[in-house]
Design an enzyme around this catalytic site. Structure first.
Site, PDB file in Angstrom:
ATOM      1  N   ARG A  72       0.933  -0.995  -0.114  1.00 22.16           N
ATOM      2  CA  ARG A  72       0.107   0.422  -0.078  1.00 22.16           C
ATOM      3  C   ARG A  72       0.748   0.860   0.042  1.00 22.16           C
ATOM      4  O   ARG A  72       2.062   1.576   1.026  1.00 22.16           O
ATOM      5  CB  ARG A  72      -1.172  -0.265   1.349  1.00 22.16           C
ATOM      6  CG  ARG A  72      -1.958  -1.756   1.234  1.00 22.16           C
ATOM      7  CD  ARG A  72      -2.832  -1.315   2.279  1.00 22.16           C
ATOM      8  NE  ARG A  72      -3.435  -2.889   2.623  1.00 22.16           N
ATOM      9  CZ  ARG A  72      -4.428  -3.114   1.686  1.00 22.16           C
ATOM     10  NH1 ARG A  72      -5.102  -2.442   1.125  1.00 22.16           N
ATOM     11  NH2 ARG A  72      -5.133  -4.215   2.868  1.00 22.16           N
ATOM     12  N   SER A 105      -7.212  -0.045  -5.248  1.00 21.89           N
ATOM     13  CA  SER A 105      -6.367  -0.041  -6.463  1.00 21.89           C
ATOM     14  C   SER A 105      -6.173   0.153  -7.533  1.00 21.89           C
ATOM     15  O   SER A 105      -5.436   0.979  -9.188  1.00 21.89           O
ATOM     16  CB  SER A 105      -5.468  -1.938  -6.917  1.00 21.89           C
ATOM     17  OG  SER A 105      -4.994  -1.864  -5.795  1.00 21.89           O
ATOM     18  N   ASP A 129     -16.139  -7.219  -2.991  1.00 24.55           N
ATOM     19  CA  ASP A 129     -16.923  -5.960  -2.897  1.00 24.55           C
ATOM     20  C   ASP A 129     -16.409  -4.723  -4.091  1.00 24.55           C
ATOM     21  O   ASP A 129     -16.719  -3.862  -3.962  1.00 24.55           O
ATOM     22  CB  ASP A 129     -16.562  -5.672  -1.473  1.00 24.55           C
ATOM     23  CG  ASP A 129     -15.281  -4.534  -1.523  1.00 24.55           C
ATOM     24  OD1 ASP A 129     -14.287  -5.337  -2.302  1.00 24.55           O
ATOM     25  OD2 ASP A 129     -14.335  -4.097  -0.578  1.00 24.55           O
ATOM     26  N   ARG A 162     -22.358 -25.905  23.234  1.00 23.46           N
ATOM     27  CA  ARG A 162     -21.901 -24.646  22.820  1.00 23.46           C
ATOM     28  C   ARG A 162     -22.214 -23.482  21.842  1.00 23.46           C
ATOM     29  O   ARG A 162     -22.372 -24.196  20.785  1.00 23.46           O
ATOM     30  CB  ARG A 162     -20.109 -24.061  23.206  1.00 23.46           C
ATOM     31  CG  ARG A 162     -19.229 -24.401  24.315  1.00 23.46           C
ATOM     32  CD  ARG A 162     -18.607 -24.060  24.000  1.00 23.46           C
ATOM     33  NE  ARG A 162     -17.216 -24.348  25.175  1.00 23.46           N
ATOM     34  CZ  ARG A 162     -16.465 -25.034  25.397  1.00 23.46           C
ATOM     35  NH1 ARG A 162     -15.359 -25.213  24.347  1.00 23.46           N
ATOM     36  NH2 ARG A 162     -15.594 -25.126  26.789  1.00 23.46           N
ATOM     37  N   ARG A 243     -18.557 -18.932  22.544  1.00 21.97           N
ATOM     38  CA  ARG A 243     -17.850 -18.886  22.538  1.00 21.97           C
ATOM     39  C   ARG A 243     -17.243 -18.240  21.474  1.00 21.97           C
ATOM     40  O   ARG A 243     -17.861 -18.138  20.162  1.00 21.97           O
ATOM     41  CB  ARG A 243     -16.621 -19.960  22.459  1.00 21.97           C
ATOM     42  CG  ARG A 243     -16.095 -20.885  23.406  1.00 21.97           C
ATOM     43  CD  ARG A 243     -15.216 -19.923  24.652  1.00 21.97           C
ATOM     44  NE  ARG A 243     -15.034 -20.978  25.210  1.00 21.97           N
ATOM     45  CZ  ARG A 243     -15.443 -21.731  26.454  1.00 21.97           C
ATOM     46  NH1 ARG A 243     -16.418 -20.380  26.988  1.00 21.97           N
ATOM     47  NH2 ARG A 243     -14.667 -22.074  27.113  1.00 21.97           N
ATOM     48  N   GLN A 251      -8.257 -16.361   6.475  1.00 23.58           N
ATOM     49  CA  GLN A 251      -9.002 -16.464   5.161  1.00 23.58           C
ATOM     50  C   GLN A 251      -8.243 -15.650   3.801  1.00 23.58           C
ATOM     51  O   GLN A 251      -9.015 -15.782   2.880  1.00 23.58           O
ATOM     52  CB  GLN A 251     -10.226 -15.173   5.393  1.00 23.58           C
ATOM     53  CG  GLN A 251     -11.206 -15.915   6.707  1.00 23.58           C
ATOM     54  CD  GLN A 251     -11.640 -15.008   7.275  1.00 23.58           C
ATOM     55  OE1 GLN A 251     -13.139 -14.645   7.093  1.00 23.58           O
ATOM     56  NE2 GLN A 251     -11.054 -14.291   8.315  1.00 23.58           N
TER      57      GLN A 251
HETATM   58  P1  ATP Z   1      -8.446  -4.406  -0.582  1.00 24.48           P
HETATM   59  O1  ATP Z   1      -9.587  -4.257  -1.014  1.00 24.48           O
HETATM   60  O2  ATP Z   1      -8.028  -6.189  -0.866  1.00 24.48           O
HETATM   61  O3  ATP Z   1      -8.094  -4.143   0.556  1.00 24.48           O
HETATM   62  P2  ATP Z   1      -6.980  -2.916  -2.157  1.00 24.48           P
HETATM   63  O4  ATP Z   1      -7.032  -2.491  -3.287  1.00 24.48           O
HETATM   64  O5  ATP Z   1      -8.663  -1.360  -2.169  1.00 24.48           O
HETATM   65  O6  ATP Z   1      -7.334  -3.731  -1.836  1.00 24.48           O
HETATM   66  P3  ATP Z   1      -6.323  -0.172  -1.174  1.00 24.48           P
HETATM   67  O7  ATP Z   1      -5.486  -0.157  -0.094  1.00 24.48           O
HETATM   68  O8  ATP Z   1      -7.878   0.358  -0.991  1.00 24.48           O
HETATM   69  O9  ATP Z   1      -6.315  -1.974  -1.521  1.00 24.48           O
HETATM   70  O10 ATP Z   1      -5.913   0.379  -2.362  1.00 24.48           O
HETATM   71  C1  ATP Z   1      -4.094   0.091  -2.919  1.00 24.48           C
HETATM   72  C2  ATP Z   1      -3.592   1.090  -3.209  1.00 24.48           C
HETATM   73  O11 ATP Z   1      -3.799   1.603  -4.435  1.00 24.48           O
HETATM   74  C3  ATP Z   1      -2.733   2.505  -1.944  1.00 24.48           C
HETATM   75  O12 ATP Z   1      -1.909   2.071  -1.107  1.00 24.48           O
HETATM   76  C4  ATP Z   1      -2.395   3.532  -3.074  1.00 24.48           C
HETATM   77  O13 ATP Z   1      -1.449   3.536  -3.338  1.00 24.48           O
HETATM   78  C5  ATP Z   1      -3.149   2.983  -4.516  1.00 24.48           C
HETATM   79  N1  ATP Z   1      -4.509   3.976  -4.273  1.00 24.48           N
HETATM   80  C6  ATP Z   1      -5.549   3.731  -3.127  1.00 24.48           C
HETATM   81  N2  ATP Z   1      -6.235   5.197  -3.393  1.00 24.48           N
HETATM   82  C7  ATP Z   1      -6.009   6.076  -4.446  1.00 24.48           C
HETATM   83  C8  ATP Z   1      -6.313   6.845  -5.315  1.00 24.48           C
HETATM   84  N3  ATP Z   1      -7.467   7.618  -4.706  1.00 24.48           N
HETATM   85  N4  ATP Z   1      -5.628   7.322  -5.642  1.00 24.48           N
HETATM   86  C9  ATP Z   1      -4.211   6.513  -6.219  1.00 24.48           C
HETATM   87  N5  ATP Z   1      -4.000   5.700  -5.970  1.00 24.48           N
HETATM   88  C10 ATP Z   1      -4.847   5.238  -4.789  1.00 24.48           C
END
Ligand code: ATP
Length: 319
Positions: A72, A105, A129, A162, A243, A251
């Site tokens: 990230r 992403s 999602d 349980r 529990r 996961q």
């Molecule tokens: P997951 O749903 O599995 O968490 P994801 O792709 O939604 O995956 P994020 O951490 O939200 O995961 O995004 C991954 C990376 O994409 C971020 O660390 C960032 O580098 C880039 N990113 C996210 N939002 C933006 C944005 N608005 N503009 C540019 N890059 C972005």
């Protein structure tokens, strides 16, 4: 287009490797060169880029995680970060990019496309999602991991008579919880998309106990709140020994299922087709078992809809 790049970003998901493999092999089949970008957008900005050949994606189809690693990056959300990424792509002569990841992403891919660099998004996240596709890569594997875990918990739940609250992933989406609830025969499923009155859950538990049920399973999506808090409330309201198990990152790992490997390969093939046609700013998906593609920005504006008929069925079965 003669030279393309591929990266994985955000949370990893089983099946990402199958997608990378299919991107590389199909692109090479169509006489393109493929460059792997390591550590997501962070690695893109740092130029962690290497050419991949047919052999470099061998022996990965069966592995969870991602051979390109994921990361990230806050910096990439800025203009400067994105410009750095584009500079690196240009330096390597890369003309199009495939991004495998979740909605964050896709935001990054949309930004690069808006700056004139064509990107295609492939939905890869266990959470399921993302709008514009019925399934994301990794969902089926994570679901099966949950099913296996809950089957095991059920054995001990029965032996000790349980009640178990099992917290599963999904971020703000209830898909994993709902599908697992149906597949595991849970008494109740708690998901962010539907407010289930606490009294209903308690009544169901009491009815089950009166009928002589030896155990009860409640599956709670992480988007609803803490499984531990819910477990305490249940025990206080029923005095049944309760529990809590939070399944956690188990996961996210493991061998991808057949469904995920096939889905990943199909989506990857479609993504390469789009780049071959010179398209950018699209996300690929599967809807009604047909490969589709949508404008990535439009798709990001939509919310993924959980199939509520499954919830209705669940309510009719868990009486
Ligand atoms: P997951 O749903 O599995 O968490 P994801 O792709 O939604 O995956 P994020 O951490 O939200 O995961 O995004 C991954 C990376 O994409 C971020 O660390 C960032 O580098 C880039 N990113 C996210 N939002 C933006 C944005 N608005 N503009 C540019 N890059 C972005």
């Amino acid at each position: 287009m003669k030279r393309i790049g591929v990266l994985t970003s955000g949370g990893d998901a089983p099946g990402m490797n199958a997608a990378i493999r299919a991107v590389v092999r199909k692109a090479i089949y169509h006489d393109m060169e493929v460059f792997g970008i390591y550590n997501g957008y962070q690695g893109l900005m740092e130029g962690k880029i290497e050419q991949l050949d047919v052999g470099s994606v061998g022996d990965i189809i069966q592995r969870g995680g991602t051979m390109l690693y994921s990361a990230r990056s806050e910096e990439f959300k800025t203009d400067e970060g994105q410009n750095k990424g584009i500079e690196q792509l240009k330096k390597f002569g890369i003309e199009g990019l495939i991004v495998i990841g979740g909605d964050g992403s896709f935001q990054g891919a949309a930004k690069l496309t808006a700056k004139g660099f064509p990107c295609i998004g492939i939905p890869g996240t266990i959470d399921n999602d993302i709008a514009g596709t019925d399934y994301t890569i990794g969902f089926d594997t994570a679901l099966n991991t949950i099913i296996e875990a809950v089957d095991k918990i059920r054995d001990t739940a029965t032996s000790h008579e349980r009640t178990y609250v099992i917290e599963v992933m999904g971020r703000d989406a209830g898909d994993l919880a709902l599908w697992a609830g149906l597949a595991n025969g849970a008494e109740s499923v708690l998901i962010p998309e539907k407010d289930e009155p606490f009294e209903n859950v308690v009544d169901r538990l009491k009815r089950g106990s009166e009928r002589g049920k030896k155990h009860s399973i409640i599956i709670l999506a992480e988007g609803v709140g803490s499984g531990f808090d819910y477990g305490k409330k249940i025990e206080a309201a029923t005095s049944f020994e309760t529990r809590v198990t939070v399944l956690g990152h188990i996961q996210r790992g493991g061998r991808p299922t057949g469904a995920d490997r096939v889905l990943a390969s199909r989506l990857a093939g479609k993504a390469v087709d789009l780049l071959l046609e010179g398209q950018g700013g699209r996300m690929v998906g599967i809807q009604n078992n047909q490969l589709v593609h949508h404008d990535i920005i439009e798709a990001l504006k939509q919310t993924h809809n959980l199939d509520m008929s499954l919830y209705q069925l669940m309510s009719e079965i868990s009486i």
